[in-house]
Scaffold this active site. Structure first.
Site, PDB file in Angstrom:
ATOM      1  N   SER A 142       0.893  -0.911   0.172  1.00 44.10           N
ATOM      2  CA  SER A 142       0.118   0.011  -0.136  1.00 44.10           C
ATOM      3  C   SER A 142       1.024   1.128   0.070  1.00 44.10           C
ATOM      4  O   SER A 142       2.222   1.147   0.372  1.00 44.10           O
ATOM      5  CB  SER A 142      -0.954  -0.032   1.377  1.00 44.10           C
ATOM      6  OG  SER A 142      -1.376   1.377   1.507  1.00 44.10           O
ATOM      7  N   TYR A 155      -2.305  -1.605  10.184  1.00 43.40           N
ATOM      8  CA  TYR A 155      -2.302  -1.524   8.752  1.00 43.40           C
ATOM      9  C   TYR A 155      -0.718  -1.177   8.202  1.00 43.40           C
ATOM     10  O   TYR A 155      -0.365  -1.621   7.282  1.00 43.40           O
ATOM     11  CB  TYR A 155      -3.627  -0.750   8.572  1.00 43.40           C
ATOM     12  CG  TYR A 155      -3.525  -0.977   6.961  1.00 43.40           C
ATOM     13  CD1 TYR A 155      -4.438  -1.884   6.259  1.00 43.40           C
ATOM     14  CD2 TYR A 155      -3.147   0.057   6.046  1.00 43.40           C
ATOM     15  CE1 TYR A 155      -4.694  -1.959   4.865  1.00 43.40           C
ATOM     16  CE2 TYR A 155      -3.304  -0.244   4.642  1.00 43.40           C
ATOM     17  CZ  TYR A 155      -4.270  -1.056   3.990  1.00 43.40           C
ATOM     18  OH  TYR A 155      -4.234  -1.225   2.515  1.00 43.40           O
TER      19      TYR A 155
HETATM   20  P1  NAD Z   1     -11.537  -5.807  -0.555  1.00 44.26           P
HETATM   21  O1  NAD Z   1     -12.163  -5.681   0.851  1.00 44.26           O
HETATM   22  O2  NAD Z   1     -12.551  -5.331  -1.776  1.00 44.26           O
HETATM   23  O3  NAD Z   1     -10.892  -7.230  -0.757  1.00 44.26           O
HETATM   24  C1  NAD Z   1     -10.494  -7.814   0.387  1.00 44.26           C
HETATM   25  C2  NAD Z   1     -10.515  -9.368  -0.027  1.00 44.26           C
HETATM   26  O4  NAD Z   1      -9.720 -10.394   0.893  1.00 44.26           O
HETATM   27  C3  NAD Z   1     -11.909  -9.906  -0.278  1.00 44.26           C
HETATM   28  O5  NAD Z   1     -11.769 -11.064  -1.402  1.00 44.26           O
HETATM   29  C4  NAD Z   1     -12.215 -10.720   0.954  1.00 44.26           C
HETATM   30  O6  NAD Z   1     -13.204 -11.765   0.904  1.00 44.26           O
HETATM   31  C5  NAD Z   1     -10.493 -11.340   1.221  1.00 44.26           C
HETATM   32  N1  NAD Z   1     -10.361 -11.591   2.701  1.00 44.26           N
HETATM   33  C6  NAD Z   1     -10.629 -10.752   3.800  1.00 44.26           C
HETATM   34  N2  NAD Z   1     -10.355 -11.758   4.853  1.00 44.26           N
HETATM   35  C7  NAD Z   1      -9.949 -12.683   4.285  1.00 44.26           C
HETATM   36  C8  NAD Z   1      -9.462 -14.009   5.001  1.00 44.26           C
HETATM   37  N3  NAD Z   1      -9.340 -13.957   6.362  1.00 44.26           N
HETATM   38  N4  NAD Z   1      -8.803 -14.930   4.435  1.00 44.26           N
HETATM   39  C9  NAD Z   1      -9.051 -14.815   2.930  1.00 44.26           C
HETATM   40  N5  NAD Z   1      -9.635 -14.087   2.479  1.00 44.26           N
HETATM   41  C10 NAD Z   1      -9.866 -12.858   2.782  1.00 44.26           C
HETATM   42  O7  NAD Z   1     -10.268  -4.985  -0.274  1.00 44.26           O
HETATM   43  P2  NAD Z   1      -9.422  -4.235  -1.371  1.00 44.26           P
HETATM   44  O8  NAD Z   1      -9.460  -2.765  -1.271  1.00 44.26           O
HETATM   45  O9  NAD Z   1      -9.646  -4.779  -2.742  1.00 44.26           O
HETATM   46  O10 NAD Z   1      -7.943  -4.769  -0.753  1.00 44.26           O
HETATM   47  C11 NAD Z   1      -7.133  -5.652  -1.211  1.00 44.26           C
HETATM   48  C12 NAD Z   1      -5.527  -5.401  -0.877  1.00 44.26           C
HETATM   49  O11 NAD Z   1      -5.373  -4.077  -1.329  1.00 44.26           O
HETATM   50  C13 NAD Z   1      -5.646  -5.406   0.773  1.00 44.26           C
HETATM   51  O12 NAD Z   1      -4.495  -5.938   1.194  1.00 44.26           O
HETATM   52  C14 NAD Z   1      -5.527  -4.005   0.820  1.00 44.26           C
HETATM   53  O13 NAD Z   1      -4.758  -3.667   2.201  1.00 44.26           O
HETATM   54  C15 NAD Z   1      -4.794  -3.275  -0.004  1.00 44.26           C
HETATM   55  N6  NAD Z   1      -4.858  -1.787  -0.650  1.00 44.26           N
HETATM   56  C16 NAD Z   1      -6.047  -1.281  -0.899  1.00 44.26           C
HETATM   57  C17 NAD Z   1      -6.204  -0.039  -1.283  1.00 44.26           C
HETATM   58  C18 NAD Z   1      -7.493   0.474  -1.413  1.00 44.26           C
HETATM   59  O14 NAD Z   1      -7.654   1.841  -1.498  1.00 44.26           O
HETATM   60  N7  NAD Z   1      -8.506  -0.012  -1.705  1.00 44.26           N
HETATM   61  C19 NAD Z   1      -5.022   0.727  -1.081  1.00 44.26           C
HETATM   62  C20 NAD Z   1      -3.826   0.213  -0.885  1.00 44.26           C
HETATM   63  C21 NAD Z   1      -3.880  -1.058  -0.501  1.00 44.26           C
END
Ligand code: NAD
Length: 260
Positions: A142, A155
């Site tokens: 991130s 986080y």
């Molecule tokens: P999201 O909530 O849309 O997706 C998260 C995914 O992880 C889902 O498929 C969920 O079912 C799965 N998940 C949650 N707990 C789990 C577990 N215990 N075991 C297996 N799967 C599990 O979130 P996102 O925004 O797509 O985030 C994905 C990644 O990107 C994360 O690591 C997040 O930290 C990172 N990220 C997101 C952003 C953002 O702005 N959305 C920015 C930087 C980094």
């Protein structure tokens, strides 16, 4: 390009993981989906992805918050798709609170999934990548793997840890065909971020759109959300021959956030 390669994308039933899984399938990879959600919706995603790209797509609902769960996902992929060539460690959760109020169980849950699951996944998958002298490990960190924000102790700690782990694995694998890199997205409009925007809007009595714009104005100079499709394109590039000597890097795709 990725025909006959098998990619595991953790947390790919939603958001960024789904975008990366779709991009890898578009490039010809067979894909193991993982994550939680409605069973019928996940089956529809699986079926459509397989049909659209003429690849095999499997699904495992393994809970990655334990080492056994992560190992189970890699074993299920070996059993159903025969191998693991690309591992995208993407699953992640968030909780916001000042450090003195941060619940212990939220700290433990975020460290377990956002940090330890990445270690367990790499440990389980890398031996077979070494054996074939080809592999791609992509850790979704991130902008918070590079800089911090208040109220995100667990986080930010976990995402910085992933950037460090990425460098260690890249050095250990430097003389092999296995590479390990991190992707550092800025704001992406996924359920994880929508929940944060909704909470802010409720707290301040403003609208969702006002808070989304406010969020971008605070951090992201482009004032636009990064998209899962753009992140998918970067993941595909890292898997391409052009990515062969990119090792141990943390790629920000953040609309300028960390350039400030
Ligand atoms: P999201 O909530 O849309 O997706 C998260 C995914 O992880 C889902 O498929 C969920 O079912 C799965 N998940 C949650 N707990 C789990 C577990 N215990 N075991 C297996 N799967 C599990 O979130 P996102 O925004 O797509 O985030 C994905 C990644 O990107 C994360 O690591 C997040 O930290 C990172 N990220 C997101 C952003 C953002 O702005 N959305 C920015 C930087 C980094």
């Amino acid at each position: 390009m990725l025909k006959d390669k098998v990619a595991v994308v953790t947390g790919s039933t939603s958001g960024i993981g789904l975008g990366i899984a779709r991009a890898l399938a578009t490039a010809g990879a067979d894909v193991m989906l993982n994550g939680f959600g409605d069973a019928a919706e996940i089956e529809e995603i699986r079926r459509q992805m397989a049909a659209a790209h003429d690849v095999r797509v499997a699904y495992s609902g393994a809970d990655l918050s334990t080492a056994a769960g992560v190992r189970g996902l890699i074993e299920a992929t070996d059993a159903e798709l025969g191998r693991v060539d690309v591992l995208v460690n993407n699953a992640g959760i968030q909780h916001t609170d000042a450090v003195q109020d941060f619940p212990d169980e939220k700290w433990d849950a975020i460290i377990a999934l956002n940090q330890s699951a990445v270690f367990h996944g790499i440990k389980a998958a890398i031996p077979q990548m070494y054996a074939r002298d080809w592999g791609r490990i992509i850790n979704v960190a991130s902008a918070h793997g590079l800089v911090a924000s208040p109220k995100k102790a667990a986080y930010v700690a976990a995402k910085h840890a992933i950037v460090g782990l990425t460098k260690v694995v890249a050095l250990e694998s430097a003389q092999t065909g296995v590479t390990c890199n991190a992707i550092c997205p800025g704001w992406v409009l996924t359920p994880l971020v929508e929940a944060q925007i909704k909470a802010r809007a409720e707290e301040k009595g403003t609208s969702f759109d006002d808070e989304a714009n406010e969020l971008l104005a605070e951090k992201q100079p482009s004032r636009r959300f990064v998209t899962p499709e753009q992140l998918g394109d970067l993941a595909v590039f890292l898997c391409s021959p052009g990515g062969e000597e990119i090792r141990g890097q943390a790629f920000a795709m953040d609309g300028g956030w960390t350039a400030q």
